[in-house]
Design an enzyme around this catalytic site. Structure first.
Site, PDB file in Angstrom:
ATOM      1  N   VAL A  46       0.834  -1.202   0.000  1.00  0.00           N
ATOM      2  CA  VAL A  46       0.000   0.000   0.000  1.00  0.00           C
ATOM      3  C   VAL A  46       0.872   1.256   0.000  1.00  0.00           C
ATOM      4  O   VAL A  46       0.666   2.190  -0.783  1.00  0.00           O
ATOM      5  CB  VAL A  46      -0.954   0.008   1.206  1.00  0.00           C
ATOM      6  CG1 VAL A  46      -1.848   1.242   1.184  1.00  0.00           C
ATOM      7  CG2 VAL A  46      -1.807  -1.258   1.231  1.00  0.00           C
ATOM      8  N   TYR A  47       1.863   1.264   0.855  1.00  0.00           N
ATOM      9  CA  TYR A  47       2.783   2.404   0.925  1.00  0.00           C
ATOM     10  C   TYR A  47       3.515   2.586  -0.398  1.00  0.00           C
ATOM     11  O   TYR A  47       3.598   3.705  -0.928  1.00  0.00           O
ATOM     12  CB  TYR A  47       3.779   2.185   2.062  1.00  0.00           C
ATOM     13  CG  TYR A  47       4.800   3.284   2.211  1.00  0.00           C
ATOM     14  CD1 TYR A  47       4.430   4.507   2.762  1.00  0.00           C
ATOM     15  CD2 TYR A  47       6.123   3.101   1.818  1.00  0.00           C
ATOM     16  CE1 TYR A  47       5.372   5.528   2.909  1.00  0.00           C
ATOM     17  CE2 TYR A  47       7.058   4.108   1.954  1.00  0.00           C
ATOM     18  CZ  TYR A  47       6.677   5.326   2.498  1.00  0.00           C
ATOM     19  OH  TYR A  47       7.599   6.332   2.639  1.00  0.00           O
TER      20      TYR A  47
END
Length: 242
Positions: free
Chosen positions: A152-153
């Site tokens: 996600v990051y």
């Protein structure tokens, strides 16, 4: 290089800690005035008192749409102009995607991507009218490599990389330089969300850099002649290997 930014006014988001605080101190050392933007009013109050008269506090909650929209207008009520905008505020989610809840994904993507776009969008008319300006974004080496333990990051930073490199081309004819600094692991509070084993190994091997080293890279870029644009800097711990 002392006082190379004398007379310049910078706004730094996420300025009360980590890379934002290190950048604030580095800008001050070069003679700039700095508007420190953060949601932590108590921390800002203490830091503005500690760092002296060239620092101005701006309390903004970037995840509150109204507060975010008001940031640039409120800064321009406190200073005459903005020469430098450093979009630094961000958050982190590590681990498997299945272990992440949707609300955390929304929050991180909003802060890491949408807020950056909105802050840049808000400052462009001001810098375009002046025919000059510098916009810098804190990205990550994760924006250049598919890091398996932080999907996600990494996705948020890939989005930021695309945004910076496309918008940069639009702003160049207006005298505005735009770039990003993409650090590897930095010793800040964001690493508290790292998988414990990864963090332990990184610390033991010296694979983490300090926030001041990222700030040094930003100062290098900001102090180049206007005919030179540093569009992207990847700053890694020497012992860090993706």
């Amino acid at each position: 290089m002392a006082d190379k930014l004398e007379g310049k006014i910078a706004a730094v988001t996420g300025a009360a800690s980590g890379i934002g605080l290190a950048t604030t101190k580095a800008l001050l050392a070069e003679g700039a005035t700095v508007v420190m933007v953060d949601r932590d009013a108590t921390a800002l109050s203490a830091l503005t008192e500690q760092l002296g008269p060239s620092v101005i506090g701006q309390v903004t909650d970037l995840l509150n749409p109204a507060s975010c929209d008001a940031m640039i207008p409120e800064i321009l009520q406190k200073v005459d102009h903005i020469d430098i905008l450093h979009c630094n505020a961000g958050s982190y989610i590590g681990g498997d995607l299945t272990e992440t809840d949707p609300a955390s994904i929304d929050r991180m993507m909003s802060l890491n991507v949408n807020v950056v776009m909105k802050n840049v969008h808000a400052v462009i008319p001001h810098m375009t009218d002046r025919g000059t300006g510098d916009i810098w974004v804190t990205s990550s080496v994760a924006g250049h490599f598919p890091v398996g333990w932080e999907p996600v990051y990494a996705a948020s930073k890939w989005a930021v990389t695309c945004f910076v490199q496309t918008t940069r081309r639009q702003l160049r004819p207006h005298g505005i330089r735009m770039g990003q600094v993409s650090p590897g692991p930095v010793s800040t509070a964001l690493l508290s969300d790292w998988p414990e084993e990864n963090l332990r190994k990184a610390k033991e091997s010296g694979s983490i850099i300090e926030a001041e080293e990222v700030a040094d890279a930003l100062i290098f870029a900001l102090t180049r002649k206007r005919t030179v644009t540093i569009r992207d800097m990847i700053v890694l711990p020497t012992n860090f290997d993706m």
